[in-house]
Enzyme design. Structure first.
Site, PDB file in Angstrom:
ATOM      1  CG  ASP A   2      -1.168  -5.498  -7.426  1.00 41.23           C
ATOM      2  OD1 ASP A   2      -0.458  -5.776  -6.448  1.00 41.23           O
ATOM      3  OD2 ASP A   2      -2.172  -4.760  -7.355  1.00 41.23           O
ATOM      4  CD  GLU A  13       0.149  -9.270  -4.576  1.00 43.66           C
ATOM      5  OE1 GLU A  13       0.704  -8.868  -3.544  1.00 43.66           O
ATOM      6  OE2 GLU A  13      -0.500  -8.520  -5.331  1.00 43.66           O
TER       7      GLU A  13
END
Length: 705
Positions: free
Chosen positions: A342, A378
């Site tokens: 993330d 990401e």
């Protein structure tokens, strides 16, 4: 109680069958107490007197799995110098393998008083916070092996443990929303029939429900608020949180592996749940604030490139050790197959800018365990210069945000989209080829947990996030969505037909693209969140997958999605490991190029065609006889050839089948049809034939090798 010196490594609580070794790092502490917690609310405090390189440790004979514990750190409390030690706060072990309980968000868990943030708070947090748990590391894995599915054979399915399983009619109530539910035959059957090879789980590291959300009657449903990087989230366990969550997670991984499904974890190493300078003192802040967090020039405050209040200090050797130890633990002890990072751009921030060669990537590159599993970034964060799509090192694949945006733009009718669409369809060579990566570096997706669902992307122009309690201010406002003429729900049959066709267009495009496709859980059922594009706090039926009463008969979209996934899996021309050359491939005895682009009139695209403002339709020839990469034993790979026809225009368009690229074809996909084309039943067409594609539709023709 006997207390032996113990060892400084491994960090955390390590049970060996006769007792437990405890080790914790803190450079800021004057002294540290290990507190053994008892069910009557009392605790036994043991000072950790042995110190090696700021790691304090002890071995306690007879301390068994299930024992709850925490740390109390005695040391300086001087926020103006970045020091926040406070022995009144019971701290979680950063290396805890399991965490018990929850936080009740009294003032006791904060290091200051609510009415006076500058005044130190010496209220005891122990009755109000979570505790670490000693776990038994032994587990019968049997003959479990990581499936190690190659990227070119991978189909990702992003899912939430609870959201995927809470409403499945075949699951017993006591299993819904748990790790055990992931291992249930009904869930595994759905995934295997869909053709999924990897389950990408939204955060399962122990996370915290934010104080603000709890006060609003909401929860941190998504879980991007980690406090324990080694501990499976305890609320997803069906039968206890004193280590049972570890066993249950391992059992789920073993069952998924037996079905050939990999398990990939969405991990949040960019920040912790302790928030900004007004956040709670739960673990890292009280142990050694300045060693774990990036502080500003005024050390009272935290740098924040994540939008969550803090960022971990990625140039600290102790933070890097924590992350690498965590990653290795989940691979070696929990048998997971990879990670999706993330806001991964934050991991690259050694000082201010995003550094492609930062220490974190160096460590991953040389690590013999972590470097061998799937690593998905990401590739952005909210800091300056944080959008880094295409800039990660060669070992990494990336969520391709440019793929998502371009595909959405094509199907909602944006002008000047064709050229970039062609690049995204063929693996985004503009992003990945220059650093030696291949099409498989691109994780292709059109929807994910963050943003509209597939259904809502074709039903809403504007977000509908009032339920989140922020007056619709939260969530992305530029969604690149199109409601097909009416905002929200409608009974208009023409609009419903168009929306269904648009959803099929997105699924078809995703599965026909080079790269690695990722589906978002429930999109195969056209699940809706009522236009909420930021359901991070909606732990309810709004965000849970609405399984049909008979999941085996999940409707036309499910059947179409299955057909597209299996078409991709059966044909290597859709999952090439090398970029197209745009010319005939040597050694194939085929004079045709490996790829060719045509106007709807069947003529090869010119630069003028690519640049035309109004051009929204084209055909793509994929030559199955010109695949350049060899098979695993060096053999030549051949496949059928395909002609992909994309009509992104708002008008019915006539397409001509090119005359020099195959005499006879068969229609295998037509998104104008509500149902999938059964294999072998599609109409046969000849070179030079004219085919009518309705507005906004895809047709795929197949030519046998």
């Amino acid at each position: 109680m006997q207390v032996w010196p113990g060892q400084a490594y491994p960090l955390g609580a390590t049970y060996d069958g006769a007792g437990t070794n405890f080790a914790v790092f803190s450079e800021a502490a004057d002294r540290i107490e290990l507190c053994l917690l008892h069910d009557d609310g009392s605790e036994t405090a043991i000072e950790l007197r042995e110190t090696d390189a700021f790691v304090r440790h002890a071995y306690l004979p007879g301390i068994m799995p299930g024992q709850r514990y925490g740390f109390r750190v005695h040391g300086p409390y001087a926020p103006e110098r970045g020091q926040r030690c406070n022995s009144a706060k019971l701290l979680l072990d950063p290396y805890a393998r399991a965490i018990s309980g929850s936080i009740d968000w009294g003032e006791e868990v904060y290091g200051y008083h609510f009415g006076s943030p500058s005044k130190r708070n010496d209220l005891d947090s122990a009755p109000h916070t979570m505790s670490s748990v000693v776990v038994n590391p032994y587990f019968d894995w049997g003959d479990d092996r990581l499936p190690r599915t190659e990227y070119h054979e991978t189909v990702l399915y992003e899912a939430h443990v609870k959201g995927l399983t809470m409403r499945h009619p075949a699951l017993p109530d006591e299993l819904r929303g748990t790790y055990a539910a992931l291992a249930h035959p009904a869930i595994i059957e759905h995934l295997t029939e869909l053709g999924v090879t990897a389950l990408e789980l939204m955060p399962v590291h122990q996370f915290v429900n934010d104080h603000r959300l709890v006060d609003m009657g909401l929860n941190n449903y998504w879980g991007y608020n980690t406090i324990g990087f080694f501990a499976p989230h305890n609320a997803y366990a069906s039968w206890g949180d004193r280590g049972q969550q570890v066993l249950e997670f391992k059992s789920a991984v073993r069952a998924l592996h037996e079905a050939g499904i990999e398990v990939i974890l969405d991990v949040v190493y960019n920040h912790t749940a302790e928030g900004n300078h007004l956040g709670p003192t739960l673990s890292f802040r009280g142990l050694d604030n300045a060693s774990y967090y990036r502080l500003t020039d005024d050390p009272r405050y935290y740098m924040d490139t994540t939008g969550t209040g803090n960022s971990l200090l990625m140039r600290s050797p102790h933070v890097l050790q924590l992350i690498m130890d965590s990653l290795r633990y989940w691979v070696t002890e929990m048998h997971v197959d990879g990670f999706r990072f993330d806001l991964a751009a934050t991991l690259a921030r050694q000082f201010h800018e995003v550094d492609r060669l930062s220490s974190f990537f160096d460590l991953v590159q040389q690590d013999p365990v972590v470097s061998q599993v799937k690593l998905i970034a990401e590739p952005w964060d909210v800091g300056e210069g944080g959008y880094q799509v295409g800039n990660f090192p060669p070992l990494w694949t990336e969520w391709n945000g440019k793929y998502r945006d371009t595909v959405r733009d094509l199907w909602r009718g944006e002008p000047r989209t064709l050229a970039e669409f062609a690049s995204r369809l063929t693996g985004s060579s503009d992003l990945y080829q220059d650093d030696g990566r291949r099409p498989l570096a691109s994780i292709n997706f059109v929807t994910c947990h963050d943003g509209f669902t597939l259904h809502d992307m074709v039903a809403y122009n504007d977000k509908q996030n009032a339920a989140n309690g922020e007056d619709n201010r939260d969530g992305e406002s530029h969604n690149r969505s199109w409601n097909c003429g009416v905002e929200g729900e409608t009974d208009d049959p023409e609009i419903l037909e168009l929306r269904a066709r648009q959803m099929r267009n997105f699924i078809a495009t995703l599965m026909l693209s080079q790269g690695v496709p990722m589906l978002s859980h429930g999109d195969e059922f056209a699940r809706t969140q009522g236009g909420n594009n930021n359901a991070y706090c909606q732990d309810n039926e709004l965000a849970w997958v609405p399984w049909p009463d008979n999941p085996a008969d999940g409707g036309e979209l499910l059947a179409f999605t299955r057909a597209m996934v299996w078409l991709r899996r059966e044909h290597p021309v859709f999952r090439r490991r090398r970029f197209f050359h745009g010319r005939p491939v040597q050694g194939t005895h085929d004079e045709l190029s490996d790829i060719a682009w045509f106007t709807p009139a069947g003529e090869e695209m010119t630069q003028r065609d690519w640049n035309s403002t109004q051009a929204r339709a084209l055909s793509v020839f994929l030559n199955g006889n010109a695949i350049s990469e060899p098979g695993p034993r060096g053999e030549r790979i051949t496949d059928d050839s395909f002609l992909l026809m994309f009509n992104g225009s708002p008008k019915t368009t006539e397409f001509v089948v090119p005359v020099d690229h195959g005499k006879q074809w068969q229609i295998v996909v037509d998104t104008a049809r509500a149902e999938a084309v059964p294999p072998g039943t599609g109409a046969k067409v000849q070179a030079g034939d004219r085919l009518t594609l309705v507005d906004r539709s895809v047709m795929v023709l197949q030519r046998p090798a």
